[in-house]
Design a protein around this motif. Structure first.
Motif, PDB file in Angstrom:
ATOM      1  N   CYS A 123     -17.775   7.675   2.855  1.00 36.10           N
ATOM      2  CA  CYS A 123     -19.135   7.125   2.817  1.00 36.10           C
ATOM      3  C   CYS A 123     -19.509   6.525   4.170  1.00 36.10           C
ATOM      4  O   CYS A 123     -20.664   6.627   4.611  1.00 36.10           O
ATOM      5  CB  CYS A 123     -19.249   6.072   1.719  1.00 36.10           C
ATOM      6  SG  CYS A 123     -19.018   6.726   0.048  1.00 36.10           S
ATOM      7  N   PHE A 124     -18.552   5.903   4.820  1.00 36.29           N
ATOM      8  CA  PHE A 124     -18.772   5.359   6.160  1.00 36.29           C
ATOM      9  C   PHE A 124     -19.124   6.469   7.154  1.00 36.29           C
ATOM     10  O   PHE A 124     -20.085   6.366   7.927  1.00 36.29           O
ATOM     11  CB  PHE A 124     -17.510   4.618   6.594  1.00 36.29           C
ATOM     12  CG  PHE A 124     -17.416   4.324   8.063  1.00 36.29           C
ATOM     13  CD1 PHE A 124     -18.098   3.262   8.628  1.00 36.29           C
ATOM     14  CD2 PHE A 124     -16.619   5.117   8.892  1.00 36.29           C
ATOM     15  CE1 PHE A 124     -17.999   2.987   9.990  1.00 36.29           C
ATOM     16  CE2 PHE A 124     -16.509   4.854  10.244  1.00 36.29           C
ATOM     17  CZ  PHE A 124     -17.206   3.787  10.796  1.00 36.29           C
ATOM     18  N   LEU A 125     -18.369   7.552   7.130  1.00 39.65           N
ATOM     19  CA  LEU A 125     -18.582   8.631   8.097  1.00 39.65           C
ATOM     20  C   LEU A 125     -19.901   9.366   7.869  1.00 39.65           C
ATOM     21  O   LEU A 125     -20.520   9.846   8.824  1.00 39.65           O
ATOM     22  CB  LEU A 125     -17.416   9.622   8.027  1.00 39.65           C
ATOM     23  CG  LEU A 125     -16.066   9.087   8.518  1.00 39.65           C
ATOM     24  CD1 LEU A 125     -14.956  10.082   8.198  1.00 39.65           C
ATOM     25  CD2 LEU A 125     -16.114   8.800  10.017  1.00 39.65           C
ATOM     26  N   ALA A 126     -20.336   9.464   6.611  1.00 41.44           N
ATOM     27  CA  ALA A 126     -21.539  10.225   6.296  1.00 41.44           C
ATOM     28  C   ALA A 126     -22.765   9.348   6.106  1.00 41.44           C
ATOM     29  O   ALA A 126     -23.821   9.834   5.688  1.00 41.44           O
ATOM     30  CB  ALA A 126     -21.304  11.037   5.013  1.00 41.44           C
ATOM     31  N   PHE A 127     -22.657   8.062   6.431  1.00 41.08           N
ATOM     32  CA  PHE A 127     -23.774   7.156   6.174  1.00 41.08           C
ATOM     33  C   PHE A 127     -25.008   7.613   6.963  1.00 41.08           C
ATOM     34  O   PHE A 127     -24.916   7.967   8.140  1.00 41.08           O
ATOM     35  CB  PHE A 127     -23.404   5.728   6.568  1.00 41.08           C
ATOM     36  CG  PHE A 127     -24.220   4.692   5.862  1.00 41.08           C
ATOM     37  CD1 PHE A 127     -23.834   4.221   4.625  1.00 41.08           C
ATOM     38  CD2 PHE A 127     -25.383   4.190   6.432  1.00 41.08           C
ATOM     39  CE1 PHE A 127     -24.583   3.256   3.972  1.00 41.08           C
ATOM     40  CE2 PHE A 127     -26.135   3.238   5.785  1.00 41.08           C
ATOM     41  CZ  PHE A 127     -25.742   2.769   4.542  1.00 41.08           C
ATOM     42  N   PRO A 128     -26.178   7.607   6.335  1.00 31.40           N
ATOM     43  CA  PRO A 128     -27.386   8.130   6.993  1.00 31.40           C
ATOM     44  C   PRO A 128     -27.749   7.356   8.261  1.00 31.40           C
ATOM     45  O   PRO A 128     -27.547   6.135   8.349  1.00 31.40           O
ATOM     46  CB  PRO A 128     -28.470   7.944   5.923  1.00 31.40           C
ATOM     47  CG  PRO A 128     -27.734   7.839   4.628  1.00 31.40           C
ATOM     48  CD  PRO A 128     -26.436   7.175   4.953  1.00 31.40           C
ATOM     49  N   LEU A 129     -28.294   8.070   9.236  1.00 32.34           N
ATOM     50  CA  LEU A 129     -28.783   7.433  10.454  1.00 32.34           C
ATOM     51  C   LEU A 129     -29.997   6.573  10.124  1.00 32.34           C
ATOM     52  O   LEU A 129     -30.780   6.890   9.223  1.00 32.34           O
ATOM     53  CB  LEU A 129     -29.144   8.488  11.490  1.00 32.34           C
ATOM     54  CG  LEU A 129     -28.009   9.427  11.929  1.00 32.34           C
ATOM     55  CD1 LEU A 129     -28.508  10.425  12.957  1.00 32.34           C
ATOM     56  CD2 LEU A 129     -26.833   8.630  12.465  1.00 32.34           C
ATOM     57  N   LEU A 130     -30.142   5.482  10.876  1.00 28.99           N
ATOM     58  CA  LEU A 130     -31.211   4.544  10.564  1.00 28.99           C
ATOM     59  C   LEU A 130     -31.539   3.731  11.809  1.00 28.99           C
ATOM     60  O   LEU A 130     -30.649   3.329  12.566  1.00 28.99           O
ATOM     61  CB  LEU A 130     -30.773   3.611   9.425  1.00 28.99           C
ATOM     62  CG  LEU A 130     -31.799   2.604   8.914  1.00 28.99           C
ATOM     63  CD1 LEU A 130     -32.964   3.323   8.247  1.00 28.99           C
ATOM     64  CD2 LEU A 130     -31.144   1.638   7.924  1.00 28.99           C
ATOM     65  N   GLU A 131     -32.813   3.490  11.998  1.00 30.97           N
ATOM     66  CA  GLU A 131     -33.269   2.721  13.154  1.00 30.97           C
ATOM     67  C   GLU A 131     -32.723   1.294  13.110  1.00 30.97           C
ATOM     68  O   GLU A 131     -32.668   0.653  12.067  1.00 30.97           O
ATOM     69  CB  GLU A 131     -34.802   2.706  13.172  1.00 30.97           C
ATOM     70  CG  GLU A 131     -35.400   1.959  14.357  1.00 30.97           C
ATOM     71  CD  GLU A 131     -36.919   1.929  14.308  1.00 30.97           C
ATOM     72  OE1 GLU A 131     -37.525   1.233  15.149  1.00 30.97           O
ATOM     73  OE2 GLU A 131     -37.500   2.607  13.435  1.00 30.97           O
TER      74      GLU A 131
END
Length: 393
Positions: A262-270
């Protein structure tokens, strides 16, 4: 037959040896002796009906070396007066050691005592209460004394164990003998050189002032504008806690997750980064005071340990908010429920009312015994939806 035997006497003395009473007496020369050992003796019926066996028992006791028998006369109406041993007396420590066959061990203990008095006389009191411990470490006793003397001269050295440079001593030796070294150090060092808030071999270094492996923080940058690595927009970075605490990231969004996938695939976010939590290990975040000015979100498994980790995290960052750890999410994914091997039984005081409801339901088995929902079983689309909502105005 329940009459006392030589084996019973030896077993009694062996217990005194294993408890350290006899080994310590070698050094203290306490008034343990003469040592009286009351006997279980034949009764009147035994004398009446089994007199040959009784006499054989008496002869066997008389043949025991290094003991003194105290007898008394019993008048039997059938067999007449019979003289029976009533008590065995071991008059000296040397007799007890001979009976046990431990004379050689005793000589080794006294040799360790002499060596200790010669090199580290301040350990005399400790040795008089721990002679058997010293004997069990006889092969390495000289090296243990060498290290203890070095610590006495260098209390709280503030170096790694690897940097201890003494003849015959290496890192593995220290690591393998932390238990006995801890005993020796506590009886050698001044109180101010021992950090009493730490204990046990796992905290040996912290207790005695050695440097420990730095706590580390692993995080991913979710906004390229925050990246400290010019050539990488979204790096996966591991820093020691001190370096992490120095980052100029005050005011950003912080997501903390437990599962590595889940850490590695966490969505990108501003204006955000995600930290790999990996369980009850929040000491690495204590120095990062800038986190207090960030929006902090925690996502763990929906089980009692997940809420336990959240509760502990709030001890450092009280404003932390959880997400995807509610009853609706739990019910939505009931097909993926699993069992938690060792649930948390204690009360958690830092949960919000809604978190407390689901936590109590899990503890009380309202949905079933020891159920949990692991975070990696939740669809990525639901994670993306929640992150998008948290990113809103």
């Amino acid at each position: 037959m329940t009459w006392t035997t030589q084996a019973d006497l030896r077993a009694h003395l062996e217990r005194l040896w294993k408890r350290g009473i006899l080994p310590n007496a070698l050094i203290t020369r306490t008034s343990l002796f003469p040592l009286a050992f009351p006997l279980r003796t034949p009764g009147a019926a035994d004398i009446t009906h089994r007199l040959p066996a009784v006499r054989e028992w008496v002869d066997t006791l008389k043949s025991i070396p290094h003991v003194k028998l105290i007898a008394h006369t019993v008048n039997n109406r059938v067999q007449g007066a019979q003289t029976l041993p009533q008590t065995i007396v071991i008059e000296t420590l040397e007799d007890a050691l001979a009976l046990l066959g431990k004379e050689n061990m005793a000589r080794q203990i006294m040799a360790l005592h002499d060596l200790t008095l010669q090199q580290a006389p301040f350990l005399q009191d400790w040795l008089s209460q721990n002679a058997l411990t010293a004997y069990r470490h006889a092969a390495e006793w000289q090296r243990l004394l060498t290290l203890t003397l070095w610590m006495k001269e260098n209390p709280a050295p503030n170096i790694y164990l690897r940097q201890v440079d003494l003849p015959g001593i290496h890192t593995k030796f220290i690591e393998q003998h932390k238990a006995v070294l801890s005993n020796l150090f506590r009886n050698t060092l001044p109180a101010q050189a021992v950090n009493a808030s730490y204990s046990g071999t796992a905290q040996f270094e912290s207790c005695y002032g050695f440097r420990t492996k730095p706590l580390r923080v692993r995080f991913r940058v979710l906004d390229a504008a925050l990246s400290p690595v010019p050539a990488s927009a979204h790096p996966d970075i591991t820093l020691d806690a001190e370096s992490f605490a120095a980052l100029p990231l005050s005011g950003c969004r912080i997501f903390i997750v437990e599962n590595e996938n889940c850490f590695l695939a966490f969505p990108l976010l501003e204006n955000a980064l995600v930290i790999f939590g990996a369980g009850y290990c929040w000491g690495s975040l204590k120095r990062a005071h800038w986190l207090r000015d960030c929006s902090v979100y925690y996502w763990g498994d929906i089980d009692t340990h997940g809420f336990g980790v959240l509760d502990q995290l709030r001890d450092i960052l009280p404003h932390t908010r959880s997400f995807l750890m509610d009853e609706q999410t739990f019910q939505t994914y009931r097909q993926f429920w699993d069992t938690e091997p060792t649930p948390v039984r204690r009360t958690l005081s830092r949960l919000t009312p809604s978190e407390q409801i689901i936590f109590t339901a899990l503890q009380s088995h309202r949905f079933g015994p020891n159920l949990r929902l692991e975070q990696e079983r939740i669809h990525f689309s639901d994670l993306q939806r929640v992150v998008d909502q948290l990113a809103g105005p």
